[in-house]
Design a protein around this motif. Structure first.
Motif, short mmCIF file in Angstrom:
data_model
loop_
_atom_site.label_atom_id
_atom_site.label_comp_id
_atom_site.label_asym_id
_atom_site.label_seq_id
_atom_site.Cartn_x
_atom_site.Cartn_y
_atom_site.Cartn_z
N LYS A 629 23.23 28.96 32.66
CA LYS A 629 22.68 30.14 32.00
C LYS A 629 21.32 29.84 31.40
O LYS A 629 20.38 30.64 31.46
CB LYS A 629 23.64 30.62 30.92
N PHE A 646 23.18 39.58 29.91
CA PHE A 646 24.28 38.91 30.60
C PHE A 646 25.56 39.64 30.21
O PHE A 646 25.97 39.62 29.03
CB PHE A 646 24.36 37.44 30.20
N GLU A 647 26.19 40.27 31.15
CA GLU A 647 27.39 41.07 30.89
C GLU A 647 28.57 40.45 31.60
O GLU A 647 28.55 40.23 32.82
CB GLU A 647 27.18 42.51 31.37
N LYS A 648 29.58 40.14 30.85
CA LYS A 648 30.76 39.49 31.40
C LYS A 648 31.40 40.33 32.51
O LYS A 648 31.54 41.54 32.38
CB LYS A 648 31.78 39.26 30.29
N ILE A 649 31.75 39.66 33.59
CA ILE A 649 32.41 40.35 34.72
C ILE A 649 33.89 40.42 34.44
O ILE A 649 34.59 39.39 34.35
CB ILE A 649 32.14 39.62 36.05
N GLU A 650 34.40 41.62 34.27
CA GLU A 650 35.80 41.82 33.92
C GLU A 650 36.69 42.09 35.12
O GLU A 650 37.87 41.76 35.13
CB GLU A 650 35.92 42.99 32.92
N TYR A 661 34.39 33.26 33.34
CA TYR A 661 33.24 32.36 33.46
C TYR A 661 32.19 32.93 34.41
O TYR A 661 31.60 32.22 35.20
CB TYR A 661 33.68 30.99 33.96
N ALA A 663 29.14 36.34 34.94
CA ALA A 663 28.43 37.44 34.28
C ALA A 663 27.46 38.11 35.25
O ALA A 663 26.92 37.47 36.16
CB ALA A 663 27.66 36.92 33.07
N SER A 674 24.23 37.89 39.83
CA SER A 674 25.34 37.35 39.05
C SER A 674 25.24 35.85 38.96
O SER A 674 24.51 35.20 39.73
CB SER A 674 26.67 37.75 39.69
N GLY A 676 28.01 32.32 37.72
CA GLY A 676 29.33 31.99 37.24
C GLY A 676 29.84 30.68 37.78
O GLY A 676 29.18 29.98 38.55
N THR A 734 31.22 40.47 22.75
CA THR A 734 30.29 39.52 23.37
C THR A 734 29.03 39.39 22.55
O THR A 734 28.60 40.33 21.87
CB THR A 734 29.93 39.95 24.80
N GLY A 736 26.13 39.16 23.80
CA GLY A 736 25.13 40.03 24.42
C GLY A 736 25.16 41.42 23.84
O GLY A 736 24.12 42.06 23.64
#
Length: 814
Positions: A629, A646-650, A661, A663, A674, A676, A734, A736
């Motif tokens: 990152k 940076f947005e977490k991938i859900e 782990y 984003a 992306s 990760g 988060t 972010g």
């Protein structure tokens, strides 16, 4: 192709030095790769005078000779020749000489007597075929004189690398024609004079014995044949064997040697059939069709394809046309009747056949480039006359010449103005005519600016005015063409934006210690499965390769990751566990069948291994998600792309990332890509046992986000003040999201210069569902030095906003 200078002199008078000939041939388009002296092996062979001859004490047929070889010391040589005598001059091979046949001369003992060299026969030196005794040099010679100098033996052999468009020079006459063109007098060729000897012509006609039928004239436009009886098979005369050996061919017998000699002389391949093995006396030229295999002269069996052209008799194939004859009709020691073939075959057909069968012969080399369609009869008559002379044969009356598709001479209209523009010259019509006629073109001048040029049949490569311009250029001399430069400014143009961006990306990522890799665009067909992609994933729309290099490269890549993971695996297998790589390349997504795939350029990278190695001053630490990152943040900062989120991938849109782990990376409302950690199952699918972290960005989005211009501002005159905010929030919140709210607020407050996270904490005394986040806010004014009272209200407002927005509380309430 090897060319003998002495052989060339039979057709053209040459006074130039070999080095000059080599240079001129090369500049005329006939590249001379090597030049060798034919008689170089005579370097250690000298004229020796026999001073004394005594019988060998231990062998009745040997003599012990004392000879003078021009040195201070006389040599003793044991000799078995019956004609050795005192006072004669003979060739002597000294110790260290290497004679033809790789015979190395060494000092030694023969039947107990020392022998310090070898007195040679003419056949041992390849000077003639006399094997009756040692060579008796008649005349007065000086002992020790090199033999080639004493006998004035000299021949230079040129090895010429011809381009495929010059088959006319695959012959001695063709090369002699070229040499004649660049001599000052523009000499004409002295073509060999021959005729069919009247006393050797029989009373019976060839048509009474043989018949030729062409079933596929598109592949064989012309076929000529001659027939001879009472042929005596024997070794060919020395002069012919010598010529063949000079250019690298092995003599076989008089008939075969004659066909090879005529091919080398005229460029027309010939083939000789044992006519007693030609069923029904018929020669039929047709496609292989139902024939499946054929055994050639080298006793190898070759699989046939239906379109291959074959020479057949009344019952079976007897030769692969233009490539090699068959074992069932070859010339043997018992052959008495010989049919000579001289034909013109379709070059493309011969090239395909030679390629498929894997047979490369001197004949196929010439046929597949194109021989002279009008030269078959001339070559046939030359061969027939030589066989009649050297084989004491009887020629049947007449020849067969089946010519269903006659060659149409090519006439080309040539503009002197166009030629001069192409070459940058100012040749008039007479000069151009002189150049072209020197290589046997027929030129008619219409007026000062127009010529009609008749192309000789042996120049199959000349079909248009541009070809004639090239002829004039090479005959005049390429090095005579003046160098000129375009009338353009020396200022170079700017690189295309994409090229500049690629260069910039390479500079930035290599600055972060990443190495660039270049992987194939082709990947294994199971790569999508190994990435755990879902059935409906767009990346599964792959384009299949019809003729892949291997099964490892059967589809076009729809993701950069398989290539990076394979590169990582290869490096680890070579004990390189620390890998930091990136690649700029395209991915391909199939669209509709029959349409080109959709192409997208990507920037992808991978890091794995240790961040620090074990040393005396530091502990080993492995690379983690935040190392990657940091690289990504620095990368976009160097490109001056700001406001990264940076947005977490859900969800499971990227199943190859480990959950929690990964984003999305975006700027504004544009998704860049992306990053990760690769899921452990995916790593196992690729045979990898250590963690890997990757990023995958869209090149076009990066290009669109680049600033149009760069602005600068003065360095601040006044100091800054920093204040911290610590809040306790739910673990699902988060960083972010918090930073985004703070940046929205800072956009309305000009005193806020920068906001960043400097600490995050989880664990006691916090509950399991809470975490502590600490942010630092930098305040600065461009007009004055700030004091606490200037920022206190702003700081309190931000704190309250965060507490309310994220249902947080300050650490004091723990």
């Amino acid at each position: 192709m090897k060319v003998s200078l002495n052989w060339l002199k039979e057709y053209i008078s040459v006074t130039l030095e070999p080095s000059e000939i080599s240079k001129k041939l090369t500049m005329a388009g006939l590249e001379v790769e090597a030049v060798e002296e034919r008689y170089e092996y005579l370097t250690h062979v000298v004229v020796a005078k026999v001073l004394e001859v005594k019988p060998h004490p231990n062998a009745g047929k040997l003599s012990v000779c004392r000879v003078d070889v021009g040195t201070d010391q006389e040599l003793q040589i044991v000799c078995g020749a019956p004609n050795v005598r005192k006072g004669m001059f003979a060739p002597c091979a000294l110790e260290g000489a290497i004679l033809p046949g790789d015979l190395k001369i060494k000092a030694g003992k023969l039947r107990g007597e020392v022998s310090q060299g070898m007195l040679c026969s003419a056949s041992e030196l390849y000077l003639n075929s006399d094997t009756s005794g040692i060579m008796d040099l008649e005349g007065d010679f000086k002992a020790g004189t090199p033999l080639d100098e004493a006998l004035k033996l000299s021949d230079t052999v040129f090895e010429i690398n011809l381009t495929p468009n010059r088959p006319d020079c695959l012959s001695m006459i063709g090369v002699a024609r070229e040499i004649g063109a660049f001599t000052e007098l523009r000499q004409k060729l002295n073509l060999p004079l021959f005729s069919i000897p009247e006393d050797k012509i029989g009373k019976e006609s060839i048509h009474s014995y043989a018949k030729v039928e062409i079933l596929d004239p598109d592949l064989c436009p012309r076929y000529s044949a001659g027939l001879l009886f009472d042929v005596k098979i024997m070794p060919s005369p020395f002069w012919m064997q010598d010529k063949l050996k000079t250019v690298g061919l092995t003599p076989i017998n008089n008939v075969v040697d004659i066909t090879n000699f005529v091919m080398l002389e005229m460029g027309q391949p010939l083939h000789a059939f044992d006519f007693d093995n030609v069923a029904k006396g018929n020669i039929i030229i047709r496609r292989a069709s139902g024939d499946t295999e054929f055994k050639t002269l080298d006793s190898k069996t070759h699989a046939l394809q239906p379109d291959m052209l074959m020479i057949c008799d009344g019952e079976r194939p007897v030769a692969i046309a233009g490539v090699m004859g068959g074992e069932n009709s070859e010339i043997t020691d018992t052959t008495t009747r010989v049919l000579i073939e001289s034909a013109y075959f379709n070059p493309i057909s011969i090239r395909k056949t030679a390629k498929i069968t894997g047979i490369a012969t001197d004949a196929s080399h010439r046929f597949e480039r194109g021989v002279d369609p009008d030269g078959t009869m001339n070559a046939l008559k030359r061969a027939v006359s030589l066989i009649a002379e050297l084989c004491d044969a009887i020629i049947t009356e007449g020849c067969i010449d089946v010519y269903p598709e006659k060659f149409v001479p090519v006439d080309i209209e040539l503009s002197t103005q166009a030629l001069n523009i192409r070459l940058g010259t100012d040749f008039d019509a007479d000069t151009i005519k002189r150049f072209l006629e020197s290589v046997e073109f027929k030129v008619k001048i219409i007026n000062n600016t127009k010529l009609i040029v008749g192309v000789p049949s042996f120049r199959v490569d000349v079909t248009r005015p541009e070809d004639l311009s090239e002829e004039v250029a090479r005959l005049w001399g390429y090095d005579n063409i003046r160098t000129s430069y375009p009338l353009l400014s020396a200022k170079g143009r700017h690189l295309a934006p994409k090229v500049s961006l690629r260069k910039k990306i390479r500079e930035i990522l290599t600055g972060f210690s990443l190495s660039e890799v270049i992987n194939y665009n082709f990947i294994h067909e199971n790569s999508c499965d190994r990435l755990n992609l879902s059935a409906g994933d767009k990346k599964r729309n792959v384009e299949t390769i019809l003729n892949p290099i291997s099964d490892q490269m059967s589809i076009l890549r729809s993701s950069m990751l398989p290539g990076l993971l394979e590169t990582m695996k290869k490096n680890i297998s070579q004990q390189t566990t620390g890998v930091k790589i990136f690649e700029i390349g395209k991915i391909f997504n199939a669209t509709q069948k029959g349409f080109l795939p959709e192409e997208n350029e990507m920037v992808a990278g991978l890091v794995t291994g240790n961040q620090k190695e074990q040393t005396w001053y530091s502990k080993k630490s492995e690379i983690d998600f935040f190392d990657l990152k940091g690289v990504v943040e620095g990368f976009f900062e160097a490109l001056m792309i700001w406001n990264l989120v940076f947005e977490k991938i859900e969800d499971q849109s990227f199943p190859y990332y480990q959950k929690g782990y990964a984003a999305f990376v975006s700027s504004g409302d544009m998704l860049i890509g992306s990053l990760g950690k690769i899921d452990a199952k995916v790593l196992r699918n690729f045979g990898i046992k250590q963690d890997a972290f990757v990023f995958d960005f869209d090149f076009k989005v990066i290009q669109d986000l680049l600033p149009d211009s760069i602005s600068a501002r003065l360095l601040p005159k006044f100091p800054s003040i920093s204040r911290d905010i610590t809040i306790i929030v739910n673990r699902c919140v988060t960083v972010g999201a918090v930073l985004k709210q703070m940046e929205i607020f800072s956009g309305q407050e000009p005193l806020i210069e920068r906001i960043f996270l400097f600490d995050a904490f989880e664990g006691p005394p916090l509950s399991e569902d809470k975490k502590s986040l600490s942010f630092r806010i930098i305040y600065r004014s461009g007009e004055k030095t700030l004091k606490e009272k200037n920022i206190q209200k702003i700081h309190e407002t931000i704190s309250k906003m965060l507490l309310n927005k994220f249902d947080a509380y300050p650490p004091e309430l723990l």
